[in-house]
Design an enzyme around this catalytic site. Sequence first.
Site, short mmCIF file in Angstrom:
data_model
loop_
_atom_site.label_atom_id
_atom_site.label_comp_id
_atom_site.label_asym_id
_atom_site.label_seq_id
_atom_site.Cartn_x
_atom_site.Cartn_y
_atom_site.Cartn_z
N SER A 98 45.05 56.26 80.01
CA SER A 98 46.14 56.76 80.87
C SER A 98 47.21 55.69 81.07
O SER A 98 46.96 54.49 80.87
CB SER A 98 45.57 57.19 82.22
OG SER A 98 45.26 56.04 82.98
N ASN A 99 48.39 56.13 81.47
CA ASN A 99 49.49 55.17 81.64
C ASN A 99 49.20 54.15 82.75
O ASN A 99 49.65 53.01 82.68
CB ASN A 99 50.80 55.92 81.90
CG ASN A 99 51.34 56.54 80.61
OD1 ASN A 99 50.64 56.58 79.59
ND2 ASN A 99 52.57 57.02 80.64
N GLU A 100 48.42 54.58 83.75
CA GLU A 100 48.05 53.61 84.81
C GLU A 100 47.19 52.49 84.20
O GLU A 100 47.37 51.31 84.52
CB GLU A 100 47.25 54.31 85.93
CG GLU A 100 48.06 55.28 86.79
CD GLU A 100 48.31 56.62 86.11
OE1 GLU A 100 47.54 56.98 85.20
OE2 GLU A 100 49.28 57.30 86.48
N GLU A 124 46.05 53.80 68.08
CA GLU A 124 46.23 55.11 68.71
C GLU A 124 47.44 55.09 69.64
O GLU A 124 48.26 55.98 69.63
CB GLU A 124 44.97 55.50 69.48
CG GLU A 124 45.04 56.88 70.09
CD GLU A 124 43.76 57.29 70.83
OE1 GLU A 124 42.79 56.52 70.82
OE2 GLU A 124 43.76 58.39 71.41
N GLN A 180 37.46 62.33 67.27
CA GLN A 180 37.19 61.07 67.98
C GLN A 180 36.24 61.30 69.16
O GLN A 180 36.60 61.98 70.12
CB GLN A 180 38.52 60.51 68.52
CG GLN A 180 38.39 59.21 69.29
CD GLN A 180 39.71 58.77 69.90
OE1 GLN A 180 40.60 59.59 70.12
NE2 GLN A 180 39.86 57.49 70.16
N GLY A 181 35.07 60.71 69.10
CA GLY A 181 34.09 60.86 70.17
C GLY A 181 34.01 59.60 71.02
O GLY A 181 33.01 58.86 70.95
N TYR A 182 35.03 59.34 71.78
CA TYR A 182 35.04 58.19 72.71
C TYR A 182 34.68 58.66 74.12
O TYR A 182 33.68 58.27 74.70
CB TYR A 182 36.43 57.54 72.74
CG TYR A 182 36.67 56.46 71.72
CD1 TYR A 182 36.04 56.47 70.48
CD2 TYR A 182 37.57 55.42 71.98
CE1 TYR A 182 36.28 55.48 69.55
CE2 TYR A 182 37.81 54.42 71.04
CZ TYR A 182 37.18 54.46 69.83
OH TYR A 182 37.43 53.48 68.92
N SER A 183 35.55 59.53 74.71
CA SER A 183 35.43 59.87 76.14
C SER A 183 34.19 60.70 76.44
O SER A 183 33.74 61.49 75.61
CB SER A 183 36.66 60.67 76.59
OG SER A 183 37.82 59.98 76.26
C1 LIG Z 1 44.62 66.61 75.81
C2 LIG Z 1 43.68 65.45 75.74
C3 LIG Z 1 43.14 65.09 74.51
C4 LIG Z 1 42.20 64.06 74.43
N1 LIG Z 1 41.63 63.78 73.21
C5 LIG Z 1 40.60 62.91 73.17
C6 LIG Z 1 39.85 62.73 71.96
O1 LIG Z 1 40.14 63.35 70.91
N2 LIG Z 1 38.80 61.89 71.97
C7 LIG Z 1 38.44 61.17 73.07
O2 LIG Z 1 37.49 60.40 73.00
N3 LIG Z 1 39.12 61.31 74.24
C8 LIG Z 1 40.18 62.17 74.30
N4 LIG Z 1 40.86 62.35 75.49
C9 LIG Z 1 40.37 61.67 76.70
C10 LIG Z 1 41.33 60.65 77.29
O3 LIG Z 1 41.34 59.45 76.59
C11 LIG Z 1 40.91 60.45 78.76
O4 LIG Z 1 41.20 61.68 79.44
C12 LIG Z 1 41.62 59.31 79.43
O5 LIG Z 1 41.18 58.08 78.95
C13 LIG Z 1 41.42 59.34 80.97
O6 LIG Z 1 40.07 59.40 81.30
P1 LIG Z 1 39.51 60.52 82.30
O7 LIG Z 1 40.03 61.85 81.87
O8 LIG Z 1 38.04 60.34 82.39
O9 LIG Z 1 40.19 60.21 83.70
P2 LIG Z 1 39.71 59.13 84.78
O10 LIG Z 1 39.31 57.87 84.08
O11 LIG Z 1 38.71 59.77 85.68
O12 LIG Z 1 41.05 58.86 85.58
C14 LIG Z 1 41.53 59.75 86.56
C15 LIG Z 1 42.82 59.16 87.14
O13 LIG Z 1 42.55 57.90 87.77
C16 LIG Z 1 43.37 56.87 87.22
N5 LIG Z 1 42.61 55.63 87.11
C17 LIG Z 1 41.32 55.51 86.69
N6 LIG Z 1 40.95 54.21 86.72
C18 LIG Z 1 42.02 53.49 87.16
C19 LIG Z 1 42.26 52.11 87.38
N7 LIG Z 1 41.32 51.18 87.14
N8 LIG Z 1 43.49 51.73 87.82
C20 LIG Z 1 44.46 52.66 88.06
N9 LIG Z 1 44.27 54.00 87.87
C21 LIG Z 1 43.07 54.41 87.42
C22 LIG Z 1 43.76 57.38 85.84
O14 LIG Z 1 44.99 56.82 85.42
C23 LIG Z 1 43.89 58.87 86.08
O15 LIG Z 1 45.16 59.17 86.60
C24 LIG Z 1 41.84 63.36 75.59
C25 LIG Z 1 42.40 63.70 76.83
C26 LIG Z 1 43.30 64.73 76.91
C27 LIG Z 1 43.87 65.10 78.26
#
Ligand SMILES: Cc1cc2nc3c(=O)[nH]c(=O)nc-3n(C[C@H](O)[C@H](O)[C@H](O)COP(=O)(O)OP(=O)(O)OC[C@H]3O[C@@H](n4cnc5c(N)ncnc54)[C@H](O)[C@@H]3O)c2cc1C
Length: 402
Positions: A387-389, A248, A126-129
């Site tokens: 994330s749960n937030e 998902e 999955q290439g989302y993030s």
């Molecule tokens: C082990 C693992 C596997 C993963 N696998 C995949 C994958 O296969 N493909 C893929 O595409 N992605 C994958 N991900 C990515 C995952 O979806 C992202 O890590 C996630 O969406 C959080 O984004 P971020 O890491 O950029 O954190 P950030 O967006 O930078 O967030 C950092 C913190 O700030 C909080 N935050 C940010 N914005 C808000 C807001 N508006 N309100 C309240 N709190 C906020 C978040 O909750 C978090 O605690 C994976 C992540 C992990 C850790």
Amino acid sequence: MDLNFTTEEEAFRSEVRAFLADKLPVRLSEKVRGGKILEKADMQEWHAILNARGWLANHWPEQYGGPGWTAVEKFIFEHECALAFAPRIVPFGVNMLGPVLIKYGNETQKSYWLPRILDGADWWCQGYSEPGAGSDLAAVKTSAVRGIDAQGDHYIVNGQKTWTTLGQHANMIFCLVRTNREAKKQEGISFLLIDMTSPGVEVRPIITLDGEHEVNEVFFSDVRVPAENLVGEENKGWTCAKFLLTYERTNIAGVGFSVAALEQLKGIAATQTKNGKPLADDPAFAARLARVEIDLENMKTTNLRVIAAVAGGGVPGAESSMLKIRGTEIRQEISSLARRAMGVYGRPFIAEALKDGYTGETFGPGYASAAASRYFNNRKLSIFGGSNEIQKNIISKMILGL
Ligand SMILES: Cc1cc2nc3c(=O)[nH]c(=O)nc-3n(C[C@H](O)[C@H](O)[C@H](O)COP(=O)(O)OP(=O)(O)OC[C@H]3O[C@@H](n4cnc5c(N)ncnc54)[C@H](O)[C@@H]3O)c2cc1C
């Protein structure tokens, strides 16, 4: 709404149990039970066994190879697989891309890609993030520029994806790419299928807290992708992206995993002692154990309520966010309690102990060697899939209208 299982559903449960007893290789279930790392070949083996029975793509309509199960039957199947310590179905092809192709793909895409998901010809990731596009997923910057030349209609892709789970095994990646920089950010995104063996694709490992290579960074430098790999309309990929995320999140809740992990935890608490008595009799520990068990029972009921709503023609919306939050909190609490229950045995972290063939010290019951690693690994659950937030933000918007 009736939350009891019918006679037919109980008969279905027996059929699944008999299948698992007969077909699930003990070698695989022992690996899962012991928290060992599954190799690509292990996951492929289990997929092939399920596919041979027609049970791999259990969310798909029958016309594409699904078994035609009701939502309750799917729930029972997942539950029984978890209790038998079957490997999880790797979600990227079957549970994520499959439903997107079925809903948004054209007939050529469906007839080419869906059978290849079933028979394992392709391994998807999955290439989302991206760095800078996680919670704010619509901020993706990886660009796809369309062009036509002597070899045909195509896109040239440049950019970077990150946290790509099991990307080191994949030959295909589905990506959110930016095809219009001028439009509102959600309106300039497209959903593209990219061959990872193409020139210009580079995969680099990320080693996580548990010492594992589970996630990766994926770089694209002038990667040529045939335009026929665009799913849905150009610049309408956000619709596919959101549809996929609902699947998902419900998947991550993992009620079945928690039921199995709780049983293991109870076994540990019954055998470990504190001050000469079983840990299960320690009031502080017993209270936490009871709390998480009650939460899990509530969660099961909520899950069944969502299933009942879906069976009645509804679509999971904010409910999938609710399930994701509570399901992952419960999974994290169980892994935290398991590590505590192991006492001194739960502390050492031995990465090698998670590999097949490890013959060294296992520090007490076999599960002990995996307790610390599971604890670390399960921290991810409240982050990925949104994330749960962020799930709380979704709930407040969809239910409370805030
Ligand atoms: C082990 C693992 C596997 C993963 N696998 C995949 C994958 O296969 N493909 C893929 O595409 N992605 C994958 N991900 C990515 C995952 O979806 C992202 O890590 C996630 O969406 C959080 O984004 P971020 O890491 O950029 O954190 P950030 O967006 O930078 O967030 C950092 C913190 O700030 C909080 N935050 C940010 N914005 C808000 C807001 N508006 N309100 C309240 N709190 C906020 C978040 O909750 C978090 O605690 C994976 C992540 C992990 C850790």
